[in-house]
Structure formats: structure tokens, C-alpha cells
Design a protein around this motif. Structure first.
Motif, PDB file in Angstrom:
ATOM      1  N   LEU A 110       0.900  -1.344  -0.089  1.00  0.00           N
ATOM      2  CA  LEU A 110       0.289  -0.064  -0.064  1.00  0.00           C
ATOM      3  C   LEU A 110       1.134   1.246   0.038  1.00  0.00           C
ATOM      4  N   VAL A 111       0.569   2.194  -0.843  1.00  0.00           N
ATOM      5  CA  VAL A 111       1.164   3.367  -0.937  1.00  0.00           C
ATOM      6  C   VAL A 111       0.160   4.720  -0.418  1.00  0.00           C
ATOM      7  N   VAL A 112       0.659   5.511   0.625  1.00  0.00           N
ATOM      8  CA  VAL A 112      -0.048   6.454   1.144  1.00  0.00           C
ATOM      9  C   VAL A 112       0.733   7.677   1.198  1.00  0.00           C
ATOM     10  N   GLU A 113      -0.082   8.709   1.586  1.00  0.00           N
ATOM     11  CA  GLU A 113       0.675  10.162   1.439  1.00  0.00           C
ATOM     12  C   GLU A 113       0.731  10.523   2.896  1.00  0.00           C
ATOM     13  N   SER A 114       2.046  10.981   3.398  1.00  0.00           N
ATOM     14  CA  SER A 114       2.445  11.057   4.679  1.00  0.00           C
ATOM     15  C   SER A 114       1.546  11.921   5.559  1.00  0.00           C
ATOM     16  N   GLN A 115       1.113  13.086   5.010  1.00  0.00           N
ATOM     17  CA  GLN A 115       0.282  13.855   5.799  1.00  0.00           C
ATOM     18  C   GLN A 115      -0.784  13.524   6.580  1.00  0.00           C
ATOM     19  N   ASN A 116      -1.798  12.759   5.806  1.00  0.00           N
ATOM     20  CA  ASN A 116      -2.822  12.070   6.321  1.00  0.00           C
ATOM     21  C   ASN A 116      -3.105  10.788   6.314  1.00  0.00           C
ATOM     22  N   ASN A 117      -2.184  10.136   5.548  1.00  0.00           N
ATOM     23  CA  ASN A 117      -2.483   8.533   5.252  1.00  0.00           C
ATOM     24  C   ASN A 117      -3.696   8.335   3.978  1.00  0.00           C
ATOM     25  N   THR A 142       8.624  12.653  -3.109  1.00  0.00           N
ATOM     26  CA  THR A 142       9.731  12.407  -3.065  1.00  0.00           C
ATOM     27  C   THR A 142       9.935  10.726  -3.023  1.00  0.00           C
ATOM     28  N   PRO A 143      10.713  10.189  -3.945  1.00  0.00           N
ATOM     29  CA  PRO A 143      10.577   8.634  -3.842  1.00  0.00           C
ATOM     30  C   PRO A 143      10.780   7.992  -2.562  1.00  0.00           C
ATOM     31  N   GLN A 144      10.416   6.593  -2.435  1.00  0.00           N
ATOM     32  CA  GLN A 144      10.556   6.181  -1.186  1.00  0.00           C
ATOM     33  C   GLN A 144      10.962   4.792  -1.439  1.00  0.00           C
ATOM     34  N   GLU A 145      12.276   4.070  -0.946  1.00  0.00           N
ATOM     35  CA  GLU A 145      12.844   2.651  -1.027  1.00  0.00           C
ATOM     36  C   GLU A 145      12.635   2.037   0.200  1.00  0.00           C
ATOM     37  N   VAL A 146      12.739   0.628   0.318  1.00  0.00           N
ATOM     38  CA  VAL A 146      12.600   0.021   1.556  1.00  0.00           C
ATOM     39  C   VAL A 146      13.115  -1.408   0.890  1.00  0.00           C
ATOM     40  N   GLU A 184       6.239  11.474   0.806  1.00  0.00           N
ATOM     41  CA  GLU A 184       6.152  12.983   1.218  1.00  0.00           C
ATOM     42  C   GLU A 184       6.012  13.748   0.095  1.00  0.00           C
ATOM     43  N   ARG A 185       5.126  14.776   0.071  1.00  0.00           N
ATOM     44  CA  ARG A 185       5.261  15.871  -0.829  1.00  0.00           C
ATOM     45  C   ARG A 185       6.474  16.435  -1.074  1.00  0.00           C
ATOM     46  N   ALA A 186       7.054  16.342  -2.131  1.00  0.00           N
ATOM     47  CA  ALA A 186       8.216  17.244  -2.522  1.00  0.00           C
ATOM     48  C   ALA A 186       8.206  18.777  -2.174  1.00  0.00           C
ATOM     49  N   ALA A 187       9.108  19.616  -1.763  1.00  0.00           N
ATOM     50  CA  ALA A 187       9.259  20.982  -1.753  1.00  0.00           C
ATOM     51  C   ALA A 187       8.719  21.446  -3.040  1.00  0.00           C
ATOM     52  N   GLY A 188       8.016  22.688  -2.894  1.00  0.00           N
ATOM     53  CA  GLY A 188       7.578  23.295  -4.037  1.00  0.00           C
ATOM     54  C   GLY A 188       6.429  22.717  -4.861  1.00  0.00           C
ATOM     55  N   PRO A 243      -6.139  19.552  -0.890  1.00  0.00           N
ATOM     56  CA  PRO A 243      -5.688  18.259  -1.459  1.00  0.00           C
ATOM     57  C   PRO A 243      -4.356  17.766  -0.967  1.00  0.00           C
ATOM     58  N   ASP A 244      -3.586  18.674  -0.206  1.00  0.00           N
ATOM     59  CA  ASP A 244      -2.237  18.249   0.352  1.00  0.00           C
ATOM     60  C   ASP A 244      -2.407  17.792   1.813  1.00  0.00           C
TER      61      ASP A 244
END
Length: 508
Positions: A40-47, A92-96, A113-117, A151-152
């Protein structure tokens, strides 16, 4: 020697053949093993699940995209160690690192995590309340509500500006500015009027969106038959109420607004206010809007703090008392005319005007409020005739009957007099203009007390529009308790309380 060499050669041959035979033995190869990977891939701010994120592995296998729920599955992976990567535009890409084993799927969650800018603007405001184009909304007080989304995932940081526009008008109200609130309360709207409102929202990064323009319409003007004055927390204002008692506050200033009277044509309310430092005469619409000052000479005098005025029977003019002078003025403030001057040492106070014979009833008082006289005049101020004079106790509030042949007034039957003007036992009276037919309405026609409590005063009588009842004020004589508005039948029976903490009533 030759024999020894042959022996050595034989041993070497045997050794060679043994090794050769050993190299020809069967080699065993282990079978390949496979597993699977689910994630599962989720956004860091609010899952929030992220759809269409690209999933790859090292060592390389096929690439996959997450579905609408942010999920992915990689089947038939050879068991072993892998590095799993998730990528999505603006993140930002994520690896595990993980190990795929045979049997049950290996599960993993990747958080991006959403990339800066890469800030995205807020969504448009939605879910307005009242709903767009709603009708029948309250004019006295209405709460506007809306919902916001980012949306963010940063809805808590959103700020709103709210503008309110009145139809057919260029005026607008800024209800909120840069506020975290998603509700705002609006008061004193006009009845039967369409309003438009718009919410502008901005996020923490400064992105701004303007919402749709929503509208609502207030309910029609209620038939408020009653007007009265009420003091709350030291602030005195004018209220209107219907027959069910539902009240609407009409004035809002920090000054004293008092003595309301609805015009005979029922289109404007006259009242007095001390906003200028003296009690001047004003008019306003029945919903409290469009207040206009119409006098330059104050409605004041002995014991007259804005009380002494009355509409003409046709609603085109008003008369009012200015110290020892009685004036007539047009409803728009023009045509000021001096009608009469009070006897020496006296001031005009309360008054009334009847269409029957076109006559005026007026009270005059001396420096001592107990020195009261009631006169009858022609509408042009001539032919002043004394009707009542200097009775024991305080004499107040003269008004005509519908026929113009009787007058109503109040008098303290205990005959009490002191420097403060206090009364102990004021009663309501009605009598013919010639002094005959006197009736005490605070006592019933059968000679029993009709409900007037001991230690109270009945004050400010006015006849009801149909002539069947009298509206008046009852108040405890300690001058501390709040007054109440009542009605009573012409026989003095059936006393009925209408409003608490209310005084100076008008009934049209």
C-alpha cells in the motif's frame, strides 16, 4: 629398477582411473522457489492512499502502478532480498529493503512525502448552509456555514474571507477576513431580500481560490402589530413583535432609542434617540432599516425625554413638544411649523391627534411634574380648551378614543407627590371630553380588583386598533423592577400580560 618403474606407473594409472570415475558421478540441482509481494502507498500528511504510484524492484522485475486504493501486488517473485521503490510525481521517492519468502505474500506499506515546491491550491468551498438559492431564511439572525478541503491534507491551515452582497445594491459586508472559522453569524438582514455570498479560501502557502457565489432569500416581513422599548444591560432599544410574541430588535446603537410609534399608513416607525446628545425625532422602515433624523429642535422639556410626539391621522405629519412650544413637521423633516406656545412657566409633554374633528390633545407640566394640565386644541393650534387640571397625584399620558369623544389617561389615586416624580398607585382612566362618564379601568365595573397587583402602577395607556382593549404598562412602584406590557378590556376585566421587560408600547 625397471620393475620399480612399472609398479609406479601402475599406481598412477589406478589413481587416474579413480579420479575419472569420481568425476562421472550424478550432480544434484535444487528446484527454484517463488513468493509474492503486496503493498500500500499512502501520503505522509494524512495517510491518504495514492493511486498511480510506480512500483519497481531491484533486482529488476516488472513495474506496477497502484490502483485507486493505493494498493499493488507483485506475483511470482523469486524468493530472496529485494529493494522496493515507489515513485509519484510531486512526491519524494521512497525505498525499502525486504525479503520475499515462499508461501504467504510479503506485505509492505510505503509512505510518500510531498516534494518541496509542489503545493496544490485548496479545493473550492462546498456544502453551503443555507443551501444555494434557499428561501424563507431568518432576517433577524442567520448563520452561514461552508466546508473546506485541501488536497495536500492541510485543511486545518486554511483561512477564509467571506463577503455578503445585497441584491439591487452596490453595498457589501466583509463578514470574515483571514479566519479559520467555517461559520459566521449575520444579523439585521432585510426582510424579503435576496443576498449573495462568496467564500475565498487560501492555504498556508498562499494559494487562493474563490468559491462559487451562493444566494439565499429572507422571509417576508412579519406583521408585527406591537412595538415597545426594552432595556438590556443598560442599553435601551426598540423591539417589534407579532401576536405570537416573536420579537425582533430594530435598533442597535449604544444610545437610547425610545417611544416607538407606527405610522397610520403602517410603512414607517417614528421614534426618538439621544444619539446627538438630545432626543431628536427619527423614522425608520418597519424592519429597522433606513433610519432618518427629521428634527433639529429636540423632543424635550419638563419630564419629557423624547416622549412628546404623535403621528397625524393620515401619517403625513407629526406633532412634537419642544419645551414650551408645540410643532408640526412633515414626515420627511420639511415644513416645520409652530402650532402653539404653552402657558407661562409650563412645557408641553405627551400628546395625541385624532381624525375625528381633527383635534389635538396635549399635556402641559410645570417644573413640578405633578402640576399637570390636559388641553384640547384644533389641529392648527388654536382654540385651546382646558380638559383636566392639577388633580391630586401625578396625571399623565392623555390619548383619544377611536371616536375622539373620550380620553384615556393615568393618575396616581394615592395622591402621592415627591421630588423624583415617583408614583405609588397609578390607575388607568377613561372619561368623556366634558368630564362625565369617568371609568377606572384598573378596577372592574363590578367594583372588584381586576388583577392590578398592589404596589404597582398602570401607565401609558393606548387604545387597541379595534377599540376593544387598552394596551398599557404595569410596573412595581419601587422604580427598580422591570416594567411589563399588558392589555385590559374596556370593562377593566381580562388583564393579560403580553411582554416582560418592556415599556412604552404601541399597537397598530
Amino acid at each position: 629398477m625397471f620393475t620399480s618403474l612399472r609398479t609406479v606407473a601402475s599406481w598412477l594409472l589406478v589413481l587416474f582411473i579413480s579420479q575419472l570415475l569420481a568425476g562421472c558421478e550424478e550432480t544434484t540441482i535444487d528446484p527454484a522457489q517463488y513468493g509474492s509481494l503486496a503493498g500500500l502507498v499512502v501520503e505522509s500528511q494524512n495517510n491518504t492512499p495514492l493511486a498511480n504510484a510506480t512500483i519497481t524492484t531491484t533486482p529488476a522485475t516488472s513495474s506496477f502502478l497502484t490502483d485507486a486504493q493505493g494498493r499493488f501486488t507483485l506475483p511470482q517473485l523469486a524468493t530472496g532480498r529485494y529493494t522496493l521503490s515507489a515513485r509519484k510525481t510531486d512526491y519524494t521517492p521512497q525505498e525499502v529493503a525486504l525479503t520475499v519468502t515462499e508461501g504467504a505474500p510479503t506485505t509492505v506499506t510505503l509512505v510518500l512525502e510531498r516534494a518541496a515546491g509542489t503545493n496544490r491550491p485548496p479545493t473550492l468551498p462546498f456544502s453551503p448552509s443555507p443551501v444555494d438559492q434557499a428561501t424563507g431564511q431568518a432576517a433577524t439572525a442567520l448563520t452561514l456555514r461552508w466546508r473546506l478541503s485541501d488536497p495536500d491534507g492541510k485543511s486545518d491551515s486554511l483561512r477564509s474571507d467571506v463577503l455578503l452582497y445585497e441584491s439591487a445594491s452596490t453595498s457589501r459586508q466583509q463578514l470574515l477576513t483571514n479566519s479559520r472559522d467555517t461559520t459566521v453569524r449575520v444579523t439585521n438582514l432585510k426582510f424579503n431580500t435576496v443576498y449573495f455570498w462568496q467564500v475565498t479560501v487560501r492555504d498556508k502557502s498562499g494559494a487562493v481560490v474563490r468559491g462559487s457565489v451562493w444566494s439565499f432569500q429572507t422571509r417576508p416581513l412579519p406583521d408585527n402589530r406591537y412595538l415597545y422599548v426594552r432595556e438590556i444591560n443598560g442599553n435601551t432599544d426598540i423591539y417589534a413583535a407579532d401576536t405570537a410574541g416573536a420579537a425582533q430588535r430594530l435598533t442597535l446603537s449604544p444610545f437610547v432609542e425610545t417611544s416607538p410609534q407606527l405610522s397610520p399608513t403602517r410603512d414607517r416607525i417614528a421614534y426618538t434617540s439621544n444619539a446627538t446628545g438630545q432626543y431628536q425625532l427619527y423614522t425608520m422602515n418597519r424592519d429597522g432599516s433606513d433610519a432618518r433624523r427629521i428634527t433639529m429642535l429636540a423632543v424635550e422639556g419638563y419630564a419629557n425625554a423624547g416622549l412628546g410626539y404623535r403621528w397625524s391621522p393620515d401619517g403625513a405629519q407629526l406633532i412634537y413638544a419642544h419645551y414650551d412650544q408645540l410643532y408640526r413637521i412633515n414626515r420627511d423633516g420639511t415644513g416645520l411649523t409652530l402650532l402653539a406656545t404653552a402657558p407661562a412657566g409650563r412645557h408641553f409633554r405627551e400628546c395625541d391627534w385624532t381624525a375625528q374633528g381633527n383635534r389635538i390633545l396635549v399635556q402641559t407640566v410645570g417644573a413640578n411634574v405633578y402640576e399637570a394640565e390636559i388641553y384640547l386644541l384644533n389641529a392648527d393650534g388654536t382654540n385651546r380648551t382646558l380638559v383636566l387640571a392639577n388633580l391630586p397625584g401625578r396625571l399623565d399620558s392623555p390619548s383619544f378614543s377611536i371616536t375622539g369623544q373620550q380620553i384615556y389617561y393615568t393618575r396616581d389615586v394615592d395622591g402621592f407627590e415627591n421630588a423624583t416624580g415617583r408614583q405609588l398607585n397609578a390607575h388607568l382612566f377613561v372619561q368623556n371630553l366634558d368630564g362625565t362618564g369617568l371609568v377606572d379601568l384598573s378596577i372592574s365595573t363590578v367594583g372588584t380588583i381586576a388583577g392590578k397587583p398592589l404596589g404597582t402602577n398602570d401607565l401609558y395607556p393606548r387604545l387597541s386598533p379595534d377599540g376593544s382593549r387598552v394596551i398599557f404598562v404595569n410596573v412595581v412602584n419601587d422604580n427598580l423592577s422591570p416594567p411589563e406590557v399588558w392589555t385590559v378590556s374596556l370593562s377593566g376585566l381580562l388583564r393579560t400580560r403580553l411582554f416582560s421587560n418592556a415599556t412604552l408600547p404601541d399597537w397598530k
